[in-house]
Design a protein around this motif. Sequence first.
Motif, PDB file in Angstrom:
ATOM      1  N   GLY A 105      -0.630  -1.428  15.531  1.00 40.48           N
ATOM      2  CA  GLY A 105      -1.659  -1.773  16.500  1.00 40.48           C
ATOM      3  C   GLY A 105      -2.332  -0.570  17.136  1.00 40.48           C
ATOM      4  O   GLY A 105      -3.384  -0.692  17.740  1.00 40.48           O
ATOM      5  N   LYS A 120      -3.250  -3.848  11.035  1.00 39.72           N
ATOM      6  CA  LYS A 120      -2.687  -3.202  12.228  1.00 39.72           C
ATOM      7  C   LYS A 120      -1.576  -2.222  11.869  1.00 39.72           C
ATOM      8  O   LYS A 120      -1.401  -1.198  12.510  1.00 39.72           O
ATOM      9  N   ASP A 150      -3.325   0.832  10.384  1.00 39.31           N
ATOM     10  CA  ASP A 150      -3.933   1.645  11.446  1.00 39.31           C
ATOM     11  C   ASP A 150      -2.940   2.646  12.019  1.00 39.31           C
ATOM     12  O   ASP A 150      -3.276   3.781  12.285  1.00 39.31           O
TER      13      ASP A 150
END
Lengths: 386, 373
Positions: free
Chosen positions: B294, B335, B338
């Motif tokens: 996240g 996520k 990322d």
Amino acid sequence: MDGAEKVIIIRYAEIHLKGKNRGYFERVFTVNLERSLKGIRHELHRTSGRYLVAKFEPDMAEEIMSRISRVFGVHSYSLALCVAADMGEIYAAAKAVAPACGTFKVETHRADKKFPRTSMEINAEIGGRLLSENKMLKVDVHEPQSLVYIDVRENGTALVFGKFSEGSGGMPVGTSGKGLLLISGGIDSPVAGYMMAKRGMNVEYLHFHSYPYTNEQAKDKVIELGKILGRYSGTAKLVTASVTHIQEEIHKKCAAELNVTLLRRFMFRIAERVARRQKDQCLITGESLGQVASQTIEGITSSNAVVTLPVLRPLIGFDKNEIITISKKIGTYETSVLPFEDCCTVFLPDFPAIKPKLSFIEEEEKKLDVEALVEESVRALEVIDL
Amino acid sequence: MIYLDNAATTCPNARAGLRAASFLTENFYNPSARYHGGVCVARETDAARNELLGFVADPEKFDLIFTSCGTESDNQAVFSCAKRGNAVTDAGEHAAIRSAFSELKNRGVEPRIAPVNSDGSVNTEALLHLVDEKTSFVSVMHVNNETGAVNDIRTLARLVKAKNPRAVFHSDGVQAYGRIPVRLTEEIDLYSVSAHKIGALKGTGALMKRKKFPLSPFLYGGGQEGNLRSGTENTYGIAYFRYAAEEKFASLSADGARLSGYREMLWELLEKPLFARLSPENGSPYILTVSAVGLRGEVLQRKLWDAGLAIGTGSACNSKKPHSPVLEACGWDGKTLDGALRASFSPETTEEEIVRAAELMNAAVREMKEVTG
């Protein structure tokens, strides 16, 4: 025509309009021309109504013209051959600059009224000889495809050339004050800087970053853009300011849809401090009306409300593709589109407010210690000489 | 600065540098020169060649040609061998293979990409399924540079050859050479390695080849390296490579055992559920890839640098793209991709550094969660 000296004739644009200030404008223009030719051996002479670059290595002619083409105030320039004011020499030079085929016309300007032939006679004689020696040529005095210009000067020389190249136009940089450009690294702000420099303004740069959310390459990109702009506007200074803490605070405490609006107000406040410190007389932005959510009239009003210096927005009425066209012409486009973030997407709201009400903005802003945050950013400015 | 980005490059080994230094001074001669000075340099270069080869293969059965980097070695393998039919590789490869395979399309060869398992290792069954009688070339990396997953290239090579004996088998061994035990078998035709991953210099690589394997040159010129790689040899870089490799191979298994411990210790010390693990437990001891799910790995990377820890995100070679295509191929969601961070170790890594690195990583993630969450 190997023996003839190559010279470059520079004609200037609006300086002649300036009446009594003309001397001042010419001095600034001379300095700018000299600065653009730094590092190249040459002599620069001012003659009646124009400048002459002479005594350079013949191989450097292209480079000199390329640099001159970027100096604001240059209306046009020509590469010419400088020969003795003698019909034989003039003819040899005319032959060298004349086209190989097609229609042409000879045009003479005779400053030296003691020269034994009139302009019309020179036109006829040189034109006639060119015609008789090259059967592919034809004279057309009304709409010629090419021209051969002969300029008989008072000092016993003549300049012969075939082409006018268009300069950048505008006013010499430095004759219209000093402004601070908010430069992001995108396509628009460098173009805005270019437009103001074109009107004679000295442009300095201010870049906001939100390291570590944005990366160092984004700053390198702005430095590169500043250097490209510097080819038009002369040497310049870049100031960078961090807005990381400001963004974090806004994100934590204020309504998400106002993120960008509030951030821009902080940027304007910081910019005004920087401008006053370095005696910039205005702020310059690349805003174009309605291009993004923050560039609505409401957004602009909210930013203007926190500063007293004038904010110049030379691109306000331009479409994106018009801006891109200029960006490509001045050489900033390729750098502008490099894929480095210039604004922090971590904090970008899904739906930014398009028409924020000033009262709501001010209410939200009360949740922040505005003065302390601005002060913190201004204290940590970094100044880079480009 | 704690340096945990050794999969990107390693700090050059100063001892190896000192031993190699004479090639910058008195032994500067061109190894192709016929006078004594040149001959001596050529002998030393050949000695380095034999030694570097001998660490992982039988010099009676394999040759080694020096190149400028792992990418060059990979490219020479691909374009020298994949000349007809189809070529097979997997989605976990380094860009040096993936991009070269994309180029194959323009040269009339069909590239076939096998999927990878969630840890980045190749899906063997899927790979073999893509190999047929028209396959001219197969490339499977030894150690995945983004997850540390180890492919059993000896078995893979044997299975590929069983299906098509004419298919050439290549492996990118850049993250394996000098780090995990390697012994090339005759089913492995080509093997790429790089010097700067084991304490030597950038700008030196090598391609190992089975003896008599008909490799084509990539660069044409003075005919150095048995006519397979023209260009004056980087004698200093080669000597540096040799001396750095001597040290690495001398302590290979001891280092491996210790670093496996550090890898697991780092994982233990990282707070859950702040971090998710992307690396397998049976992978290279040198790599631990995790995700601060996240958050943005690149931002964490810069925060950590400022705090005194250098660490990777995905592969340094493709850090300009939003997500690592390799980790994407492993099937992780957006996520997780990322937040990917890669810690990679070297024998110089210490226990204190691991402990401190974990503290810094935990703190950075907690802080960022607080600000952006």
